[in-house]
Design a protein around this motif. Structure first.
Motif, PDB file in Angstrom:
ATOM      1  N   LYS A  75      38.962  44.409  38.979  1.00  0.00           N
ATOM      2  CA  LYS A  75      39.239  45.691  38.331  1.00  0.00           C
ATOM      3  C   LYS A  75      39.430  45.486  36.838  1.00  0.00           C
ATOM      4  N   ASP A  76      39.520  46.588  36.110  1.00  0.00           N
ATOM      5  CA  ASP A  76      39.705  46.522  34.664  1.00  0.00           C
ATOM      6  C   ASP A  76      40.923  45.678  34.316  1.00  0.00           C
ATOM      7  N   GLY A  77      40.752  44.832  33.296  1.00  0.00           N
ATOM      8  CA  GLY A  77      41.836  43.969  32.850  1.00  0.00           C
ATOM      9  C   GLY A  77      41.793  42.577  33.428  1.00  0.00           C
ATOM     10  N   ASP A  78      41.018  42.360  34.488  1.00  0.00           N
ATOM     11  CA  ASP A  78      40.913  41.014  35.059  1.00  0.00           C
ATOM     12  C   ASP A  78      40.189  40.082  34.087  1.00  0.00           C
ATOM     13  N   VAL A  79      40.672  38.846  34.014  1.00  0.00           N
ATOM     14  CA  VAL A  79      39.984  37.808  33.247  1.00  0.00           C
ATOM     15  C   VAL A  79      39.082  37.055  34.222  1.00  0.00           C
ATOM     16  N   LEU A  80      37.810  36.953  33.894  1.00  0.00           N
ATOM     17  CA  LEU A  80      36.833  36.322  34.781  1.00  0.00           C
ATOM     18  C   LEU A  80      36.469  34.939  34.281  1.00  0.00           C
ATOM     19  N   LEU A  81      36.248  34.027  35.229  1.00  0.00           N
ATOM     20  CA  LEU A  81      35.891  32.642  34.918  1.00  0.00           C
ATOM     21  C   LEU A  81      34.828  32.186  35.908  1.00  0.00           C
ATOM     22  N   GLY A  88      32.823  27.722  33.475  1.00  0.00           N
ATOM     23  CA  GLY A  88      33.578  27.876  32.244  1.00  0.00           C
ATOM     24  C   GLY A  88      33.234  29.075  31.390  1.00  0.00           C
ATOM     25  N   ILE A  89      32.318  29.948  31.832  1.00  0.00           N
ATOM     26  CA  ILE A  89      32.034  31.166  31.078  1.00  0.00           C
ATOM     27  C   ILE A  89      33.141  32.180  31.374  1.00  0.00           C
ATOM     28  N   THR A  90      33.601  32.875  30.340  1.00  0.00           N
ATOM     29  CA  THR A  90      34.719  33.792  30.505  1.00  0.00           C
ATOM     30  C   THR A  90      34.361  35.202  30.074  1.00  0.00           C
ATOM     31  N   ALA A  91      35.131  36.160  30.563  1.00  0.00           N
ATOM     32  CA  ALA A  91      34.987  37.554  30.148  1.00  0.00           C
ATOM     33  C   ALA A  91      36.234  38.301  30.574  1.00  0.00           C
ATOM     34  N   ILE A  92      36.465  39.426  29.930  1.00  0.00           N
ATOM     35  CA  ILE A  92      37.505  40.356  30.362  1.00  0.00           C
ATOM     36  C   ILE A  92      36.816  41.596  30.914  1.00  0.00           C
ATOM     37  N   MET A  93      37.196  41.985  32.118  1.00  0.00           N
ATOM     38  CA  MET A  93      36.615  43.170  32.734  1.00  0.00           C
ATOM     39  C   MET A  93      37.122  44.410  32.010  1.00  0.00           C
ATOM     40  N   LYS A  94      36.214  45.162  31.411  1.00  0.00           N
ATOM     41  CA  LYS A  94      36.577  46.366  30.670  1.00  0.00           C
ATOM     42  C   LYS A  94      35.578  47.481  30.956  1.00  0.00           C
ATOM     43  N   LYS A  95      36.076  48.697  30.935  1.00  0.00           N
ATOM     44  CA  LYS A  95      35.241  49.899  31.045  1.00  0.00           C
ATOM     45  C   LYS A  95      34.355  49.863  32.289  1.00  0.00           C
ATOM     46  N   LEU A  96      34.982  49.574  33.417  1.00  0.00           N
ATOM     47  CA  LEU A  96      34.251  49.585  34.683  1.00  0.00           C
ATOM     48  C   LEU A  96      33.635  50.967  34.932  1.00  0.00           C
ATOM     49  N   PRO A  97      32.381  51.020  35.345  1.00  0.00           N
ATOM     50  CA  PRO A  97      31.746  52.323  35.625  1.00  0.00           C
ATOM     51  C   PRO A  97      32.055  52.828  37.030  1.00  0.00           C
ATOM     52  N   SER A  98      32.926  52.125  37.751  1.00  0.00           N
ATOM     53  CA  SER A  98      33.256  52.507  39.125  1.00  0.00           C
ATOM     54  C   SER A  98      34.723  52.160  39.393  1.00  0.00           C
ATOM     55  N   LYS A  99      35.185  52.411  40.615  1.00  0.00           N
ATOM     56  CA  LYS A  99      36.578  52.141  40.966  1.00  0.00           C
ATOM     57  C   LYS A  99      36.921  50.659  40.851  1.00  0.00           C
ATOM     58  N   TYR A 109      38.355  35.903  39.610  1.00  0.00           N
ATOM     59  CA  TYR A 109      39.164  36.765  38.747  1.00  0.00           C
ATOM     60  C   TYR A 109      40.580  36.222  38.641  1.00  0.00           C
ATOM     61  N   TYR A 110      41.141  36.339  37.447  1.00  0.00           N
ATOM     62  CA  TYR A 110      42.540  36.022  37.175  1.00  0.00           C
ATOM     63  C   TYR A 110      43.221  37.328  36.773  1.00  0.00           C
ATOM     64  N   ARG A 111      44.152  37.783  37.602  1.00  0.00           N
ATOM     65  CA  ARG A 111      44.818  39.067  37.382  1.00  0.00           C
ATOM     66  C   ARG A 111      46.246  38.820  36.901  1.00  0.00           C
ATOM     67  N   ILE A 112      46.552  39.354  35.749  1.00  0.00           N
ATOM     68  CA  ILE A 112      47.828  39.092  35.097  1.00  0.00           C
ATOM     69  C   ILE A 112      48.901  40.062  35.575  1.00  0.00           C
ATOM     70  N   TYR A 113      50.098  39.521  35.830  1.00  0.00           N
ATOM     71  CA  TYR A 113      51.254  40.347  36.156  1.00  0.00           C
ATOM     72  C   TYR A 113      52.142  40.536  34.923  1.00  0.00           C
ATOM     73  N   ASN A 114      52.862  39.490  34.543  1.00  0.00           N
ATOM     74  CA  ASN A 114      53.817  39.583  33.442  1.00  0.00           C
ATOM     75  C   ASN A 114      53.778  38.322  32.590  1.00  0.00           C
ATOM     76  N   GLY A 115      54.089  38.468  31.292  1.00  0.00           N
ATOM     77  CA  GLY A 115      54.277  37.314  30.427  1.00  0.00           C
ATOM     78  C   GLY A 115      53.012  36.690  29.882  1.00  0.00           C
ATOM     79  N   LEU A 116      51.864  37.280  30.166  1.00  0.00           N
ATOM     80  CA  LEU A 116      50.587  36.805  29.641  1.00  0.00           C
ATOM     81  C   LEU A 116      49.778  38.007  29.167  1.00  0.00           C
ATOM     82  N   THR A 117      48.884  37.763  28.221  1.00  0.00           N
ATOM     83  CA  THR A 117      47.926  38.796  27.831  1.00  0.00           C
ATOM     84  C   THR A 117      46.528  38.366  28.253  1.00  0.00           C
ATOM     85  N   GLN A 118      45.680  39.338  28.537  1.00  0.00           N
ATOM     86  CA  GLN A 118      44.308  39.025  28.935  1.00  0.00           C
ATOM     87  C   GLN A 118      43.576  38.263  27.841  1.00  0.00           C
TER      88      GLN A 118
END
Length: 202
Positions: A75-81, A88-99, A109-118
């Motif tokens: 989902k939006d905000g996930d950091v992809l690896l 080792g290619i990375t991206a941040i999931m943004k502006k998803l055209p679907s749910k 996907y790496y999904r952040i809870y607290n104490g980190l920024t994407q």
């Protein structure tokens, strides 16, 4: 001390991250004949470009097909690896055209809870140091691969939020190819950062 050095698994236990997940393997993996023109994005390693996800040229599957899968719901905000083949290619999931989007087994996907920024986590994944560790711990005779269990053992350096912002700005402003594969030249933040020697023992 402004820096913590944890494994990914420890970061999960301490509430920084949700447990990372990749896409479905084996028989549950959608086949090419199931792709449709529009629907749920089905993200492969080559869809990660310039730090973002290329939704324009990626494959799609129907929502009904996606709901039959067990994992890999990004989902939006996930950091992809990427962790298979080209790692080792990375991206941040943004502006998803679907749910949500579905990941292939090539992408975690790496999904952040607290104490980190994407942005910080993405920049950290791009450092020469982390990339070197990723390559060293990958296996495979023909294609590099590091599964979720091994990814839980990877080191994550966690500064405070203010230092994360400084780190991200610095990494985005430099040519990282000019630096050696150690963390210290890439951390222009206050407080002592762990040494490469300490990290190599993890």
């Amino acid at each position: 001390m402004n820096w913590q050095v944890l494994t990914v698994g420890e970061a999960v236990v301490r509430g920084y991250l949700e447990k990372p997940l990749d896409g479905n393997h084996g028989e549950k993996h959608p086949k090419a004949e199931e792709y449709v023109k529009n629907g749920i994005p089905f993200i492969m390693a080559n869809d990660l470009k310039d730090g973002t996800v290329d939704f324009k040229h990626c494959s799609f599957i129907t929502e009904n097909r996606a709901k039959k899968l067990d994992k890999g719901f990004a989902k939006d905000g996930d950091v992809l690896l990427t962790h298979k083949g080209t790692i080792g290619i990375t991206a941040i999931m943004k502006k998803l055209p679907s749910k949500f989007a579905m990941l292939t087994p090539q992408v975690t996907y790496y999904r952040i809870y607290n104490g980190l920024t994407q942005e910080y986590l993405k920049c950290y994944f791009e450092t020469d140091y982390f990339q070197k560790v990723l390559r060293m711990r990958s296996s495979g005779a023909t294609r590099a691969y590091i599964g979720i269990t091994k990814q839980l053992e990877l080191p994550v350096m966690i500064p405070n939020i203010g230092n994360q912002a400084s780190f991200s700005r610095f990494i985005n402003s430099i040519d990282k190819s000019k630096f050696p594969a150690t963390p210290s030249p890439l951390m222009p933040c206050q407080g002592a950062a762990p040494s490469a020697r300490d990290l190599s023992k993890m």
